[in-house]
Design a protein around this motif. Structure first.
Motif, short mmCIF file in Angstrom:
data_model
loop_
_atom_site.label_atom_id
_atom_site.label_comp_id
_atom_site.label_asym_id
_atom_site.label_seq_id
_atom_site.Cartn_x
_atom_site.Cartn_y
_atom_site.Cartn_z
N ALA A 4 49.56 0.51 16.27
CA ALA A 4 49.03 -1.12 16.73
C ALA A 4 49.66 -1.27 18.05
CB ALA A 4 49.63 -1.88 15.80
N ARG A 5 50.11 -0.26 18.99
CA ARG A 5 50.56 -0.62 20.27
C ARG A 5 49.39 -1.11 21.43
NH1 ARG A 5 55.25 2.64 23.86
NH2 ARG A 5 54.92 1.05 25.56
N CYS A 6 48.38 -0.33 21.11
CA CYS A 6 47.10 -0.84 21.69
C CYS A 6 46.83 -2.31 21.62
CB CYS A 6 46.03 0.08 21.43
SG CYS A 6 45.42 -0.02 19.74
N ILE A 7 46.79 -2.85 20.22
CA ILE A 7 46.70 -4.34 20.11
C ILE A 7 47.47 -5.10 20.82
CG2 ILE A 7 46.54 -5.99 18.12
CD1 ILE A 7 45.68 -3.44 16.36
N ILE A 8 48.88 -4.80 20.72
CA ILE A 8 50.04 -5.65 21.28
C ILE A 8 49.67 -5.57 22.87
CG2 ILE A 8 52.57 -6.05 21.52
CD1 ILE A 8 51.23 -6.55 18.91
N SER A 9 49.34 -4.46 23.33
CA SER A 9 49.08 -4.42 25.03
C SER A 9 47.79 -4.97 25.25
CB SER A 9 49.22 -3.03 25.42
OG SER A 9 50.41 -2.25 24.97
N CYS A 10 47.01 -5.27 24.53
CA CYS A 10 45.72 -5.73 24.99
C CYS A 10 45.78 -7.24 25.46
CB CYS A 10 44.56 -5.36 23.83
SG CYS A 10 42.94 -6.41 24.32
N PRO A 11 45.52 -7.28 26.86
CA PRO A 11 45.83 -8.73 27.33
C PRO A 11 44.50 -9.89 27.20
CG PRO A 11 44.76 -7.14 29.06
CD PRO A 11 44.96 -6.62 27.80
N ASP A 13 42.88 -9.93 23.82
CA ASP A 13 43.00 -10.19 22.44
C ASP A 13 41.49 -9.40 21.84
OD1 ASP A 13 45.43 -11.33 22.35
OD2 ASP A 13 44.52 -13.23 22.10
N ALA A 14 41.03 -8.42 22.64
CA ALA A 14 39.81 -7.93 22.18
C ALA A 14 40.05 -7.06 20.67
CB ALA A 14 39.21 -7.11 23.06
N LEU A 15 41.28 -6.46 20.60
CA LEU A 15 41.62 -5.51 19.49
C LEU A 15 42.43 -6.40 18.72
CD1 LEU A 15 42.67 -2.43 21.47
CD2 LEU A 15 40.58 -2.92 20.47
N GLU A 16 42.20 -6.21 17.30
CA GLU A 16 43.30 -6.62 16.31
C GLU A 16 43.40 -5.77 15.05
OE1 GLU A 16 41.49 -10.04 14.24
OE2 GLU A 16 39.46 -9.39 14.52
N ILE A 17 44.29 -6.20 14.11
CA ILE A 17 44.60 -5.06 13.09
C ILE A 17 43.69 -5.86 12.08
CG2 ILE A 17 46.35 -4.72 11.29
CD1 ILE A 17 48.50 -5.27 13.48
#
Length: 227
Positions: A4-11, A13-17
């Motif tokens: 989930a690092r990509c989610i945390i790094s997305c500026p 909020d386009a990604l989510e768990i």
């Protein structure tokens, strides 16, 4: 990769768990904004240092580019996505801790940023100026495909100078190992070698026929100016 690092790094909020909890709670929000309690970031464009007019540069030997303001430097450092597999570091021949010192620079912690930059590079203030960043770290930056790469080179050379202003000093070895080495030549290669040996606890003495250190970086420019 499941971290989930990509989610945390997305500026943005386009990604989510999305997991089994969403089956029972369809409105459950698990993006970076919610998890980190932050607002969605507005993508910022790449900002490059402006070049000084040629007519002005002809009258002195100062840098060709202007220095970015502290606000612009920090704003550019904040653009780093902190990728799980950082392309910038993988493309760097020295393996510099680029995302780490960009994070420190974004906080305004120039001393910490200087420590991280000098950890892998003996002369970041030089590499930040002469390194072909467009082909290496900046060329591999994920932001290149979006609004333009982070201005890594401009930040590197400036943070090195800011770190010195903040009192940065080379790391002293815990103890010397009793070995002594003499280096002939106080140019970039000699000074880099001396710095690494000193970290290993070796007592180093550097000799040079010139009264100034720096090699051609120092004497070459002086000769051109005198000519």
């Amino acid at each position: 990769m499941g971290c989930a690092r990509c989610i945390i790094s997305c500026p943005t909020d386009a990604l989510e768990i999305r997991d089994v909890r969403n089956l029972f709670r369809p409105n459950l929000r698990q993006d970076a904004g919610h998890l980190l309690k932050r607002k969605s970031q507005i993508p910022a464009p790449r900002t490059e240092p402006a070049h000084r007019p040629a007519a002005v540069r002809l009258s002195d030997w100062n840098q060709a580019e202007k220095v970015l303001s502290t606000k612009d430097l920090q704003r550019q450092a904040e653009r780093c996505l902190d990728c799980g597999v950082p392309g910038c570091r993988n493309a760097c021949p020295l393996g510099n801790f680029i995302p780490d010192w960009l994070e420190a620079a974004a906080r305004g912690d120039w001393k910490k940023a200087g420590d991280l930059a000098h950890a892998t590079s003996p002369l970041p203030e030089v590499c930040g100026r002469i390194c072909p960043q467009h082909r290496l770290c900046e060329g591999a930056c994920t932001r290149t495909q979006l609004e333009g790469a982070v201005t890594i080179g401009a930040i590197e050379r400036t943070l090195a100078e800011r770190a010195l202003d903040e009192g940065w000093r080379p790391i002293k070895p815990a103890q010397h190992n009793g070995r002594k080495v003499t280096i002939i030549g106080a140019g970039p290669a000699g000074l880099s070698c001396a710095e690494r040996l000193n970290r290993m606890g070796v007592e180093v003495t550097v000799y040079d026929r010139s009264t100034k250190i720096g090699g051609l970086l120092q004497t070459g420019c002086s000769r051109i100016q005198a000519g």
